[in-house]
Design a protein around this motif. Structure first.
Motif, PDB file in Angstrom:
ATOM      1  N   HIS A 228      16.251  36.177  34.019  1.00  0.00           N
ATOM      2  CA  HIS A 228      15.676  35.628  32.558  1.00  0.00           C
ATOM      3  C   HIS A 228      16.174  34.346  32.449  1.00  0.00           C
ATOM      4  O   HIS A 228      17.435  34.152  32.329  1.00  0.00           O
ATOM      5  CB  HIS A 228      15.577  36.626  31.434  1.00  0.00           C
ATOM      6  CG  HIS A 228      14.637  37.725  31.716  1.00  0.00           C
ATOM      7  ND1 HIS A 228      13.575  37.785  31.900  1.00  0.00           N
ATOM      8  CD2 HIS A 228      15.142  39.156  31.843  1.00  0.00           C
ATOM      9  CE1 HIS A 228      12.981  38.974  31.998  1.00  0.00           C
ATOM     10  NE2 HIS A 228      14.098  39.862  32.012  1.00  0.00           N
ATOM     11  N   GLU A 267      13.493  33.712  36.386  1.00  0.00           N
ATOM     12  CA  GLU A 267      12.193  34.171  35.647  1.00  0.00           C
ATOM     13  C   GLU A 267      11.889  33.493  34.423  1.00  0.00           C
ATOM     14  O   GLU A 267      12.583  34.014  33.404  1.00  0.00           O
ATOM     15  CB  GLU A 267      11.876  35.538  35.494  1.00  0.00           C
ATOM     16  CG  GLU A 267      10.538  35.962  34.885  1.00  0.00           C
ATOM     17  CD  GLU A 267      10.437  37.519  34.594  1.00  0.00           C
ATOM     18  OE1 GLU A 267      11.322  37.990  34.554  1.00  0.00           O
ATOM     19  OE2 GLU A 267       9.223  37.868  34.343  1.00  0.00           O
ATOM     20  N   SER A 292       6.596  33.629  33.417  1.00  0.00           N
ATOM     21  CA  SER A 292       5.706  34.912  32.667  1.00  0.00           C
ATOM     22  C   SER A 292       5.648  34.713  31.357  1.00  0.00           C
ATOM     23  O   SER A 292       6.580  34.017  30.504  1.00  0.00           O
ATOM     24  CB  SER A 292       6.683  35.916  33.064  1.00  0.00           C
ATOM     25  OG  SER A 292       7.091  36.319  34.399  1.00  0.00           O
ATOM     26  N   HIS A 294       6.235  36.463  27.857  1.00  0.00           N
ATOM     27  CA  HIS A 294       7.034  37.449  27.446  1.00  0.00           C
ATOM     28  C   HIS A 294       6.800  37.736  25.660  1.00  0.00           C
ATOM     29  O   HIS A 294       7.522  38.319  25.059  1.00  0.00           O
ATOM     30  CB  HIS A 294       8.524  37.338  27.427  1.00  0.00           C
ATOM     31  CG  HIS A 294       8.873  37.414  29.073  1.00  0.00           C
ATOM     32  ND1 HIS A 294       9.318  36.724  29.703  1.00  0.00           N
ATOM     33  CD2 HIS A 294       8.440  38.498  29.890  1.00  0.00           C
ATOM     34  CE1 HIS A 294       9.650  37.137  31.061  1.00  0.00           C
ATOM     35  NE2 HIS A 294       8.923  38.347  31.164  1.00  0.00           N
ATOM     36  N   HIS A 322       3.689  38.964  36.228  1.00  0.00           N
ATOM     37  CA  HIS A 322       2.704  39.831  35.758  1.00  0.00           C
ATOM     38  C   HIS A 322       1.691  39.253  35.018  1.00  0.00           C
ATOM     39  O   HIS A 322       1.967  39.135  33.550  1.00  0.00           O
ATOM     40  CB  HIS A 322       3.580  40.878  34.623  1.00  0.00           C
ATOM     41  CG  HIS A 322       4.678  40.320  34.072  1.00  0.00           C
ATOM     42  ND1 HIS A 322       4.751  39.568  32.805  1.00  0.00           N
ATOM     43  CD2 HIS A 322       6.431  40.339  34.202  1.00  0.00           C
ATOM     44  CE1 HIS A 322       6.068  39.291  32.276  1.00  0.00           C
ATOM     45  NE2 HIS A 322       6.949  39.746  32.928  1.00  0.00           N
ATOM     46  N   ARG A 360       4.070  48.434  34.847  1.00  0.00           N
ATOM     47  CA  ARG A 360       3.272  47.283  34.770  1.00  0.00           C
ATOM     48  C   ARG A 360       2.137  47.135  36.005  1.00  0.00           C
ATOM     49  O   ARG A 360       0.978  47.197  35.483  1.00  0.00           O
ATOM     50  CB  ARG A 360       4.102  46.085  34.873  1.00  0.00           C
ATOM     51  CG  ARG A 360       5.013  45.564  33.800  1.00  0.00           C
ATOM     52  CD  ARG A 360       5.528  44.219  34.260  1.00  0.00           C
ATOM     53  NE  ARG A 360       6.588  43.836  33.146  1.00  0.00           N
ATOM     54  CZ  ARG A 360       6.294  43.263  31.922  1.00  0.00           C
ATOM     55  NH1 ARG A 360       5.210  42.878  31.651  1.00  0.00           N
ATOM     56  NH2 ARG A 360       7.351  42.810  31.092  1.00  0.00           N
ATOM     57  N   ASP A 383      10.682  43.715  40.017  1.00  0.00           N
ATOM     58  CA  ASP A 383      11.013  43.446  38.451  1.00  0.00           C
ATOM     59  C   ASP A 383      12.333  44.622  38.446  1.00  0.00           C
ATOM     60  O   ASP A 383      12.337  44.888  37.102  1.00  0.00           O
ATOM     61  CB  ASP A 383       9.849  43.555  37.771  1.00  0.00           C
ATOM     62  CG  ASP A 383      10.264  42.744  36.268  1.00  0.00           C
ATOM     63  OD1 ASP A 383      11.218  42.257  36.183  1.00  0.00           O
ATOM     64  OD2 ASP A 383       9.214  42.940  35.490  1.00  0.00           O
TER      65      ASP A 383
HETATM   66 ZN   LIG Z   1       8.986  39.535  32.947  1.00  0.00          ZN
END
Ligand SMILES: [Zn+2]
Ligand SMILES: [Zn+2]
Length: 425
Positions: A228, A267, A292, A294, A322, A360, A383
């Protein structure tokens, strides 16, 4: 109070390993000739109510007895000489059906379903002047019941090619089979790597080396480390200087190993306005940039579509992670104009992720199917937040297969060099 007759709905990521443990256990009894999961597990549905297993045996009662003393079984719901059902300690229900080996293939086909697929196949058979049943096919000339040794022979008897279990959802597969236009589905063995892995650098539990070792052991050629970026949601995520450090670390690790290539990635979060939560030239040095959502999931369809398509227009972005944001059993996907997302993906060359985390499975198979043939490229990412999660890629392949996707539509089937070329477009 829990209803003991019905089981708790399980994620495929829980039901699939449970079914494999049971199949392994029963196979070891010495009473099994052939055995397979049926129903939702065999079709690789995202959630499963009951794990069904079909086995052939010449000693059915003994096999049923073995099934009932499975160490993980908490309670026996019923048992006869050829059938039994148990509730496992985790609440999962498993049903076993034992048949003679001559009945195995037709019974497996029938109980694989789905109900919709079976009804459509029965209707198709009737139009061919024959009948297909649990026990096989009625020969239109002799009127006699014909059993089949292998499942594909049943389809052949109806002048159809074999229809893979993941396609048996009454979504046009019988018509496609009859017309010879079934997809040549991507297979697990086509997958050369995992494109979404977290490590201790952000919120994962293992080091880059531990994840790479596991991926190499699975036969992967590459693994993309996509921790992340730092944000409100991920305060321990990477800032630009940490990304530089990680790139250097990955270069160092790659020099030391020939078994697998470690790709550098991130990410990044997409903020409410559609910008990345990290904007820095270092993003251009990464092999893979996933963007992504979040946060702020409750937006109107127009706002959310605009947010995601804006992120796709960022130069650095390779993949939307996702894309719907759904969490199975907890949060539905956000409202999106998916046609617009697809169009922007094509315009920008950005890929859409099939996030393979069991909670997910996002994109869902229905949207993969909608996108199929559009020219959009998909990526599969586990993931993983632990090295033991890397196997989730298999669930992503299942989603791709249920979405009718073929090898050329999935980026993970490319060699490492071709993948880099795709993302450096
Ligand atoms: Zn994510
Ligand atoms: Zn992630």
């Amino acid at each position: 109070m829990e209803d003991e007759q019905s089981s708790q709905v399980k994620l495929l990521g829980e039901a699939l390993p449970a079914s494999r443990s049971m199949v392994r256990y029963l196979s070891g009894s010495g009473y099994v000739i052939r055995i397979s999961p049926d129903g939702a597990v065999r079709r690789m549905c995202e959630t499963v109510e009951t794990i069904g297993i079909v086995a052939s045996s010449s000693k059915p009662a003994k096999l049923v007895q073995q099934f009932c003393v499975y160490p993980d079984a908490r309670r026996i719901l019923f048992r006869t000489t050829h059938r039994a059902a148990v509730i496992l300690k985790d609440g999962c229900r498993v049903d076993l059906r034992v048949v003679s080996d001559t009945r195995y293939a037709p019974v497996l086909r029938y109980h694989t379903g789905s109900t919709g697929h079976n009804l459509a196949l029965e209707a198709y058979a009737r139009r061919q002047g024959t009948q297909v049943r649990e026990s096989g096919i009625i020969d239109p000339i002799t009127g006699r019941q014909v059993a089949f040794a292998e499942e594909h022979e049943i389809f052949e008897a109806l002048n159809l090619p074999y229809i893979e279990p993941e396609l048996r959802e009454d979504r046009g597969e019988i018509q496609a089979a009859a017309m010879g236009t079934l997809p040549d589905l991507v297979r697990y063995r086509d997958i050369r790597g995992d494109l979404h892995v977290h490590t201790r650098w952000s919120d994962g539990a293992h080091s880059i080396t531990e994840c790479a070792d596991t991926a190499a052991g699975m036969g992967f050629d590459y693994i993309a480390i996509c921790d992340h970026s730092r944000s409100m949601q991920f305060p321990h995520g990477l800032d630009a200087s940490a990304i530089c450090d990680q790139i250097r670390e990955i270069e160092h690790l790659n020099r030391g190993r020939a078994d697998i290539r470690i790709l550098s990635g991130i990410e990044a979060g997409i903020d409410a306005t559609g910008n990345l939560d990290i904007v820095h030239p270092v993003l251009q040095d990464l092999d893979v940039v996933i963007a992504s959502v979040h946060s702020s999931f409750r937006m109107s369809r127009e706002e959310m579509t605009g947010r995601i398509t804006s992120a796709m227009h960022c130069d650095a972005v390779d993949i939307i992670g996702h894309p719907t944001g759904r969490i199975l059993g907890k949060r539905p996907g956000c409202s999106l104009d998916f046609g617009q997302v697809l169009k922007t993906a094509l315009d920008t060359g950005v890929s859409l992720e099939i996030n393979a985390h069991p909670r997910r499975l996002d994109l869902p198979d229905s949207l993969c199917r909608e996108a199929k043939g559009s020219g959009v490229i998909f990526t599969i990412g586990s993931d993983a937040h632990r090295k033991e999660h890397l196997w989730f890629t298999e669930l992503g392949v299942a989603v791709a297969r249920r979405g009718w996707l073929e090898i050329h539509e999935v980026a993970n089937t490319l060699t490492g060099d071709d993948l880099i070329r795709l993302f450096k477009r």
